[in-house]
Design a protein around this motif. Structure first.
Motif, short mmCIF file in Angstrom:
data_model
loop_
_atom_site.label_atom_id
_atom_site.label_comp_id
_atom_site.label_asym_id
_atom_site.label_seq_id
_atom_site.Cartn_x
_atom_site.Cartn_y
_atom_site.Cartn_z
N GLY A 178 0.83 -1.20 0.00
CA GLY A 178 0.00 0.00 0.00
C GLY A 178 0.86 1.24 0.00
N SER A 179 0.30 2.29 0.56
CA SER A 179 1.01 3.56 0.60
C SER A 179 1.99 3.63 1.76
CB SER A 179 0.01 4.71 0.72
OG SER A 179 -0.73 4.59 1.92
N GLY A 180 1.81 2.75 2.76
CA GLY A 180 2.68 2.77 3.93
C GLY A 180 2.29 3.78 4.97
N ASP A 181 1.20 4.50 4.74
CA ASP A 181 0.80 5.53 5.69
C ASP A 181 -0.61 5.29 6.23
OD1 ASP A 181 -0.66 6.08 3.45
OD2 ASP A 181 -0.06 8.18 3.28
N ALA A 182 -1.02 4.03 6.33
CA ALA A 182 -2.32 3.71 6.90
C ALA A 182 -2.41 4.27 8.31
CB ALA A 182 -2.54 2.20 6.92
N ASP A 183 -3.59 4.76 8.66
CA ASP A 183 -3.80 5.32 9.99
C ASP A 183 -3.48 4.28 11.06
OD1 ASP A 183 -5.11 7.51 11.71
OD2 ASP A 183 -6.20 5.70 12.28
N PRO A 184 -2.74 4.64 12.13
CA PRO A 184 -2.41 3.65 13.17
C PRO A 184 -3.63 2.99 13.78
CG PRO A 184 -1.07 5.62 13.44
CD PRO A 184 -2.06 5.93 12.37
N VAL A 185 -4.71 3.74 13.95
CA VAL A 185 -5.92 3.14 14.54
C VAL A 185 -6.51 2.10 13.59
CG1 VAL A 185 -8.24 3.59 15.40
CG2 VAL A 185 -6.39 5.18 15.94
N GLN A 186 -6.43 2.34 12.29
CA GLN A 186 -6.90 1.35 11.32
C GLN A 186 -6.06 0.09 11.40
OE1 GLN A 186 -6.19 1.58 6.85
NE2 GLN A 186 -8.35 2.15 6.93
N ILE A 187 -4.75 0.24 11.50
CA ILE A 187 -3.88 -0.93 11.67
C ILE A 187 -4.26 -1.68 12.94
CG2 ILE A 187 -1.50 -1.64 12.15
CD1 ILE A 187 -1.78 -0.90 9.29
N ALA A 188 -4.54 -0.94 14.02
CA ALA A 188 -4.93 -1.56 15.29
C ALA A 188 -6.23 -2.33 15.15
CB ALA A 188 -5.05 -0.49 16.37
N GLN A 189 -7.21 -1.75 14.46
CA GLN A 189 -8.50 -2.41 14.29
C GLN A 189 -8.37 -3.69 13.47
OE1 GLN A 189 -10.44 1.10 12.69
NE2 GLN A 189 -11.73 1.29 14.51
N ILE A 190 -7.50 -3.67 12.47
CA ILE A 190 -7.26 -4.87 11.67
C ILE A 190 -6.64 -5.96 12.55
CG2 ILE A 190 -5.81 -5.80 9.81
CD1 ILE A 190 -6.27 -3.09 8.36
N GLY A 191 -5.69 -5.56 13.42
CA GLY A 191 -5.08 -6.52 14.33
C GLY A 191 -6.09 -7.10 15.30
N GLN A 192 -6.97 -6.25 15.84
CA GLN A 192 -8.00 -6.74 16.76
C GLN A 192 -8.93 -7.72 16.07
OE1 GLN A 192 -11.26 -4.19 17.51
NE2 GLN A 192 -11.76 -5.04 19.51
N ASP A 193 -9.36 -7.40 14.85
CA ASP A 193 -10.26 -8.28 14.12
C ASP A 193 -9.60 -9.63 13.85
OD1 ASP A 193 -12.84 -8.60 12.55
OD2 ASP A 193 -11.36 -8.98 10.96
N LYS A 201 -9.57 -15.30 19.88
CA LYS A 201 -9.49 -14.76 21.24
C LYS A 201 -10.24 -13.44 21.30
CE LYS A 201 -6.27 -12.96 24.71
NZ LYS A 201 -4.85 -12.64 25.01
N PRO A 202 -11.28 -13.34 22.13
CA PRO A 202 -11.95 -12.04 22.27
C PRO A 202 -11.03 -11.05 22.97
CG PRO A 202 -12.82 -13.62 23.86
CD PRO A 202 -11.89 -14.38 22.97
N CYS A 203 -10.89 -9.88 22.43
CA CYS A 203 -10.03 -8.86 23.05
C CYS A 203 -10.58 -7.49 22.68
CB CYS A 203 -8.58 -8.99 22.61
SG CYS A 203 -8.29 -8.58 20.87
N GLY A 204 -10.22 -6.50 23.49
CA GLY A 204 -10.58 -5.13 23.18
C GLY A 204 -9.59 -4.55 22.19
N LEU A 205 -9.61 -3.23 22.07
CA LEU A 205 -8.79 -2.55 21.08
C LEU A 205 -7.64 -1.76 21.71
CD1 LEU A 205 -8.51 -1.86 18.03
CD2 LEU A 205 -10.16 -0.01 18.39
N MET A 206 -7.59 -1.72 23.04
CA MET A 206 -6.59 -0.88 23.68
C MET A 206 -5.16 -1.30 23.34
SD MET A 206 -5.72 -0.17 27.71
CE MET A 206 -5.18 -1.84 28.02
N ASP A 207 -4.88 -2.59 23.42
CA ASP A 207 -3.50 -3.05 23.25
C ASP A 207 -2.97 -2.69 21.87
OD1 ASP A 207 -3.86 -4.09 25.75
OD2 ASP A 207 -3.85 -6.19 25.13
N GLN A 208 -3.73 -3.05 20.84
CA GLN A 208 -3.27 -2.79 19.48
C GLN A 208 -3.15 -1.29 19.21
OE1 GLN A 208 -5.76 -4.83 20.31
NE2 GLN A 208 -5.42 -6.83 19.36
N THR A 209 -4.08 -0.49 19.74
CA THR A 209 -4.03 0.95 19.51
C THR A 209 -2.79 1.56 20.14
OG1 THR A 209 -6.45 1.05 19.45
CG2 THR A 209 -5.28 3.12 19.77
N ALA A 210 -2.50 1.18 21.39
CA ALA A 210 -1.34 1.72 22.07
C ALA A 210 -0.05 1.34 21.36
CB ALA A 210 -1.31 1.24 23.51
N CYS A 211 0.04 0.10 20.87
CA CYS A 211 1.25 -0.33 20.14
C CYS A 211 1.38 0.39 18.81
CB CYS A 211 1.21 -1.84 19.91
SG CYS A 211 1.32 -2.84 21.42
#
Length: 427
Positions: A178-193, A201-211
């Motif tokens: 891709g462009s390499g500039d995907a929004d960090p929160v979008q990357i986090a949401q993809i990781g959570q999903d 594993k059910p998990c929230g979004l805090m961990d991925q967002t903070a990372c």
């Protein structure tokens, strides 16, 4: 960049100045990272061959600063990226995806087959597949690539080694295809999903967002699909304190029911007001109806709701204290949060295993060692077993560490630094 050129760049000691700026860490950690990255490139060459075009990446672990069990109720959390990280070296090309993580067998996938696979749950391959599927659903044409990853984020420490790996893979795939500039929160949401649907594993979004975001970040989950993220500018290195966690060596096995009871009881309180989550209930209305709520939900659920309202409010107060450089006020709020988790949230030990109270012991030890010198301490993460977080005056840290490790064992006290960068490409 060719791998040989990358080795030359990383082989120069002055590259640590670049890492200090990009990571936002001190001299010693920057040098450690430089050498780790150099070894990672060498290992990539050993596995996949030399003279390839490569890119080098890093994603931090994270520590929970404020807001204990508030995220699943649509509340606020304060988290921070730390200087322990997952690093990756990657190269696009080939028909398949191969990810070789240090200490594990390589994962091999077909980029044309990104649907969840039965029997793959609980594996790193499931995470990689889910992350690539999430990016493909957003329009990226995922192709073949090779990657080597290595992590010094301690597994089982509450520093989110899995989330660091997820956002690392997400950043690699977005950058390669891709462009390499995907929004960090979008990357986090993809990781959570990927963790929810593919890993199982059910998990929230805090961990991925903070990372993904790095630094101090206040995250408001009122709108779970579009969490509001504010990065808090604060230079922790100049505050005069060391941040650390103490691993009390307790086992999380058999605690699923204890963890599940917290959101379930909080939701029961919310249901008394016709709501789904506590963030949708006004604190004033809750206290006005306290007798009724108590009769319908029981005392522990009421106490856990009291914790939610207090800690949700404290997160905003902590963020304000950091913005305004009122570090003593910040530490006072940390101590308040710790007391609330113990007294109201009641996730310091399991009522089914009262003989095992390592976290409570860790908190008691911190209180004895730190209450006279302005330090702060709190339960860290999900609770019932695991880690304690402490803020220790720098001059007292060596003695504090000796005392903690005399009780919980060598290496149990892990110093951390706050890293300002989230998941990034370095070279």
């Amino acid at each position: 960049m060719k791998s040989n050129d990358a080795k030359k760049v990383l082989g120069e000691k002055n590259f640590r100045e670049t890492l200090k700026e990009r990571y936002g860490v001190g001299e010693e950690r920057a040098e450690t990272c430089r050498l780790r990255l150099l070894r990672a490139v060498e290992k990539f060459e050993e596995l996949f061959g030399a003279d390839r075009d490569i890119r080098v990446y890093s994603a931090p672990g994270r520590t929970e600063i404020g807001g204990n069990h508030t995220d699943h109720q649509g509340g606020r959390v304060l988290a921070a990226g730390v200087d322990l990280d997952a690093v990756g070296v990657a190269s696009a090309g080939g028909d398949g995806i191969t990810v070789h993580s240090e200490g594990f067998s390589p994962d091999r996938l077909n980029p044309a087959e990104l649907m969840p696979r039965a029997g793959e749950e609980g594996s790193s391959a499931a995470l990689i597949r889910g992350i690539c599927a999430g990016l493909a659903a957003r329009g990226l044409k995922i192709g073949g690539f090779r990657a080597y990853t290595q992590s010094d984020v301690l597994p089982g420490s509450g520093l989110s080694s899995s989330a660091a790996f997820e956002v690392l893979i997400g950043r690699i795939a977005d950058d390669l295809f891709g462009s390499g500039d995907a929004d960090p929160v979008q990357i986090a949401q993809i990781g959570q999903d990927a963790e929810n649907r593919y890993f199982g594993k059910p998990c929230g979004l805090m961990d991925q967002t903070a990372c993904a975001v790095g630094g101090f970040a206040m995250i408001d989950f009122q709108d779970a699909k579009r969490p509001a993220v504010e990065k808090i500018p604060f230079d922790f290195s100049g505050c005069g304190y060391r941040l650390c966690i103490i691993d009390t060596k307790g086992s999380h096995a058999g605690l699923t029911a204890d963890y599940a009871a917290i959101p379930e009881e909080m939701r029961r309180v919310a249901a008394c007001f016709g709501k789904t989550l506590l963030s949708q209930v006004s604190e004033e209305e809750f206290y006005a109806e306290l007798a009724r709520v108590r009769s319908q939900t029981g005392d522990r659920a009421v106490l856990r709701a009291i914790h939610f309202f207090g800690d949700n409010r404290r997160v905003a107060q902590q963020a304000a204290a950091l913005r305004e450089n009122r570090f003593a006020d910040f530490l006072s709020l940390v101590r308040e949060s710790g007391r609330s988790s113990f007294q109201y949230l009641q996730n310091v030990y399991s009522p089914s295993r009262v003989e095992e109270q390592g976290v409570a012991l860790g908190l008691a030890l911190c209180e004895r060692l730190l209450s006279g010198c302005g330090g702060a301490w709190r339960l860290h993460g999900g609770g019932f077993a695991g880690t304690v977080q402490a803020y220790v005056p720098k001059n007292d840290f060596d003695g504090f560490r000796r005392e903690a490790e005399a009780v919980f064992g060598p290496g149990s006290c892990v110093p951390l630094a706050v890293r300002t960068a989230g998941a990034i490409r370095i070279l």
